[in-house]
Design a protein around this motif. Structure first.
Motif, PDB file in Angstrom:
ATOM      1  N   GLU A 262      41.897  18.871   6.624  1.00 22.63           N
ATOM      2  CA  GLU A 262      42.455  18.647   5.835  1.00 22.63           C
ATOM      3  C   GLU A 262      41.718  18.386   4.695  1.00 22.63           C
ATOM      4  O   GLU A 262      40.709  17.739   4.587  1.00 22.63           O
ATOM      5  CB  GLU A 262      43.669  17.423   5.884  1.00 22.63           C
ATOM      6  CG  GLU A 262      44.548  17.641   6.899  1.00 22.63           C
ATOM      7  CD  GLU A 262      45.529  18.610   6.906  1.00 22.63           C
ATOM      8  OE1 GLU A 262      45.811  19.198   6.060  1.00 22.63           O
ATOM      9  OE2 GLU A 262      46.419  19.117   8.122  1.00 22.63           O
ATOM     10  N   CYS A 263      42.083  19.161   3.432  1.00 21.62           N
ATOM     11  CA  CYS A 263      41.286  19.117   2.369  1.00 21.62           C
ATOM     12  C   CYS A 263      40.843  17.759   1.721  1.00 21.62           C
ATOM     13  O   CYS A 263      39.730  17.654   1.091  1.00 21.62           O
ATOM     14  CB  CYS A 263      41.817  19.786   1.075  1.00 21.62           C
ATOM     15  SG  CYS A 263      42.304  21.651   1.347  1.00 21.62           S
ATOM     16  N   GLU A 264      41.769  16.729   1.987  1.00 20.78           N
ATOM     17  CA  GLU A 264      41.510  15.583   1.441  1.00 20.78           C
ATOM     18  C   GLU A 264      40.532  14.820   2.249  1.00 20.78           C
ATOM     19  O   GLU A 264      39.957  13.804   2.035  1.00 20.78           O
ATOM     20  CB  GLU A 264      42.624  14.602   1.462  1.00 20.78           C
ATOM     21  CG  GLU A 264      43.524  14.397   2.637  1.00 20.78           C
ATOM     22  CD  GLU A 264      44.869  15.836   2.764  1.00 20.78           C
ATOM     23  OE1 GLU A 264      45.702  15.433   3.451  1.00 20.78           O
ATOM     24  OE2 GLU A 264      44.341  16.568   1.997  1.00 20.78           O
ATOM     25  N   ASP A 265      40.025  15.294   3.551  1.00 16.22           N
ATOM     26  CA  ASP A 265      39.228  14.952   4.378  1.00 16.22           C
ATOM     27  C   ASP A 265      37.721  14.675   3.758  1.00 16.22           C
ATOM     28  O   ASP A 265      36.851  13.865   4.002  1.00 16.22           O
ATOM     29  CB  ASP A 265      39.045  15.266   5.824  1.00 16.22           C
ATOM     30  CG  ASP A 265      40.579  15.141   6.668  1.00 16.22           C
ATOM     31  OD1 ASP A 265      40.887  14.144   6.226  1.00 16.22           O
ATOM     32  OD2 ASP A 265      40.725  16.053   7.465  1.00 16.22           O
ATOM     33  N   ASN A 266      37.455  15.803   3.114  1.00 20.30           N
ATOM     34  CA  ASN A 266      36.293  16.127   2.475  1.00 20.30           C
ATOM     35  C   ASN A 266      35.275  16.117   3.266  1.00 20.30           C
ATOM     36  O   ASN A 266      33.959  16.687   2.862  1.00 20.30           O
ATOM     37  CB  ASN A 266      35.831  14.793   1.538  1.00 20.30           C
ATOM     38  CG  ASN A 266      36.802  14.689   0.216  1.00 20.30           C
ATOM     39  OD1 ASN A 266      37.231  15.694  -0.154  1.00 20.30           O
ATOM     40  ND2 ASN A 266      37.217  13.308  -0.003  1.00 20.30           N
ATOM     41  N   SER A 267      35.273  16.087   4.580  1.00 18.85           N
ATOM     42  CA  SER A 267      34.217  16.513   5.569  1.00 18.85           C
ATOM     43  C   SER A 267      34.885  16.484   6.874  1.00 18.85           C
ATOM     44  O   SER A 267      35.636  15.830   7.411  1.00 18.85           O
ATOM     45  CB  SER A 267      32.857  15.553   5.440  1.00 18.85           C
ATOM     46  OG  SER A 267      33.550  14.115   6.215  1.00 18.85           O
ATOM     47  N   PHE A 268      33.953  17.087   7.942  1.00 25.07           N
ATOM     48  CA  PHE A 268      34.613  17.354   9.132  1.00 25.07           C
ATOM     49  C   PHE A 268      34.435  15.954  10.064  1.00 25.07           C
ATOM     50  O   PHE A 268      35.216  15.679  10.962  1.00 25.07           O
ATOM     51  CB  PHE A 268      33.865  18.456  10.127  1.00 25.07           C
ATOM     52  CG  PHE A 268      34.005  19.641   9.306  1.00 25.07           C
ATOM     53  CD1 PHE A 268      35.330  20.271   9.069  1.00 25.07           C
ATOM     54  CD2 PHE A 268      32.908  20.683   8.998  1.00 25.07           C
ATOM     55  CE1 PHE A 268      35.594  21.508   8.217  1.00 25.07           C
ATOM     56  CE2 PHE A 268      33.133  21.804   8.289  1.00 25.07           C
ATOM     57  CZ  PHE A 268      34.467  22.219   8.093  1.00 25.07           C
TER      58      PHE A 268
ATOM     59  N   VAL B 208      37.258  11.606  12.395  1.00 24.37           N
ATOM     60  CA  VAL B 208      37.643   9.819  12.500  1.00 24.37           C
ATOM     61  C   VAL B 208      39.067   9.801  12.248  1.00 24.37           C
ATOM     62  O   VAL B 208      39.938   8.999  12.941  1.00 24.37           O
ATOM     63  CB  VAL B 208      36.695   9.198  11.353  1.00 24.37           C
ATOM     64  CG1 VAL B 208      37.514   7.617  11.204  1.00 24.37           C
ATOM     65  CG2 VAL B 208      35.424   9.055  11.720  1.00 24.37           C
ATOM     66  N   ARG B 209      39.586  10.405  11.302  1.00 24.63           N
ATOM     67  CA  ARG B 209      41.063  10.317  10.792  1.00 24.63           C
ATOM     68  C   ARG B 209      41.998  10.798  12.094  1.00 24.63           C
ATOM     69  O   ARG B 209      42.885   9.963  12.373  1.00 24.63           O
ATOM     70  CB  ARG B 209      41.429  11.291   9.592  1.00 24.63           C
ATOM     71  CG  ARG B 209      42.915  11.451   9.221  1.00 24.63           C
ATOM     72  CD  ARG B 209      43.223  12.100   8.127  1.00 24.63           C
ATOM     73  NE  ARG B 209      42.841  13.472   8.399  1.00 24.63           N
ATOM     74  CZ  ARG B 209      43.370  14.208   9.075  1.00 24.63           C
ATOM     75  NH1 ARG B 209      44.640  13.978   9.635  1.00 24.63           N
ATOM     76  NH2 ARG B 209      42.934  15.690   9.269  1.00 24.63           N
ATOM     77  N   GLU B 210      41.682  11.968  12.505  1.00 25.30           N
ATOM     78  CA  GLU B 210      42.372  12.380  13.947  1.00 25.30           C
ATOM     79  C   GLU B 210      42.491  11.115  14.933  1.00 25.30           C
ATOM     80  O   GLU B 210      43.539  11.001  15.735  1.00 25.30           O
ATOM     81  CB  GLU B 210      42.003  13.688  14.166  1.00 25.30           C
ATOM     82  CG  GLU B 210      42.438  14.649  13.225  1.00 25.30           C
ATOM     83  CD  GLU B 210      44.024  14.963  13.431  1.00 25.30           C
ATOM     84  OE1 GLU B 210      44.725  14.686  14.234  1.00 25.30           O
ATOM     85  OE2 GLU B 210      44.586  15.811  12.521  1.00 25.30           O
ATOM     86  N   THR B 211      41.417  10.675  15.167  1.00 27.16           N
ATOM     87  CA  THR B 211      41.117   9.773  16.284  1.00 27.16           C
ATOM     88  C   THR B 211      41.952   8.558  15.982  1.00 27.16           C
ATOM     89  O   THR B 211      42.425   7.805  16.991  1.00 27.16           O
ATOM     90  CB  THR B 211      39.703   9.327  16.456  1.00 27.16           C
ATOM     91  OG1 THR B 211      38.903  10.668  16.818  1.00 27.16           O
ATOM     92  CG2 THR B 211      39.512   8.382  17.396  1.00 27.16           C
TER      93      THR B 211
END
Length: 221
Positions: A70-76, A81-84
């Motif tokens: 997602e664009c707001e993630d700013n990095s893979f 981390v977010r998805e986990t």
């Protein structure tokens, strides 16, 4: 400034606005996953998810936590981390990223960016039952000792009805074999770990085998 110098300047400015990436005109999209390592009574282990049986896509299959960038993630890295955290009910501070594996360009859409990370305490996991049926762990030592089975898959292309054969009459109609690739399979109890998950696992074990083997030997001593 002459005409060629002006063109050089314009192209230089245009082409250096961003770093080159992967051509995504064929509707490719980015995803990131985490290959999680945890401590268990059996020693350092790899954690896997079994996808919820109610999901429309690949229900019941074994996978690592992860999802679409997602664009707001700013990095893979942040995506992984977010998805986990969303899938396992963790907080970012519960996860330590150790490094990144080679990205994987798949044949059906996602470009996967895999990361290896440590989860500090498996007891903190409260997985999302809408996404995850269950979690399980496999001792790292057991995975290092196992030689995965593998089978080949062949890819072929077939021109669609709108393909302009009049422009390239030498192009024959029908299916044409293109290439083949290997699919890996790891077995653990009643679980089959295969597909992209096994491919990332294989790459991790292959790349880090020496260091992991030495670490586990020291841990036993």
């Amino acid at each position: 400034m002459n005409e060629m110098e002006k063109l050089q300047y314009v192209l230089f400015e245009r082409l250096h606005r961003r770093a080159p990436g992967i051509d995504k005109l064929d509707r490719l999209w980015d995803a990131a996953v985490l290959l999680p390592l945890v401590r268990t009574p059996e020693g350092i282990s790899v954690l896997f998810e079994e996808r919820a049986h109610t999901l429309r896509s690949q229900p019941g299959e074994v996978c690592f936590p992860g999802g679409k960038y997602e664009c707001e993630d700013n990095s893979f890295r942040n995506t992984a981390v977010r998805e986990t955290c969303e899938e396992l009910g963790l907080k970012p501070e519960n996860i330590t990223i150790c490094g990144e594996l080679d990205c994987l360009v798949t044949h059906n859409g996602p470009i996967i960016h895999p990361f290896v990370g440590l989860i500090d305490d498996i007891s903190k996991i409260t997985y999302s039952k809408s996404e995850v049926e269950r979690i399980f762990t496999v001792p790292l030592k057991m995975l290092l000792e196992q030689k995965p089975r593998r089978g080949s898959v062949q890819l072929a292309d077939h021109p669609g009805d709108d393909f302009p054969f009049d422009l390239v009459p030498q192009r024959k109609r029908g299916w044409r074999m293109n290439k083949s690739y290997y699919v890996y399979f790891y077995l653990y109890e009643d679980k089959v770990i295969w597909g992209l998950t096994a491919r990332m696992l294989y790459a991790f074990l292959y790349r880090s085998r020496k260091e992991l083997t030495e670490y586990l030997a020291e841990e036993i001593d």
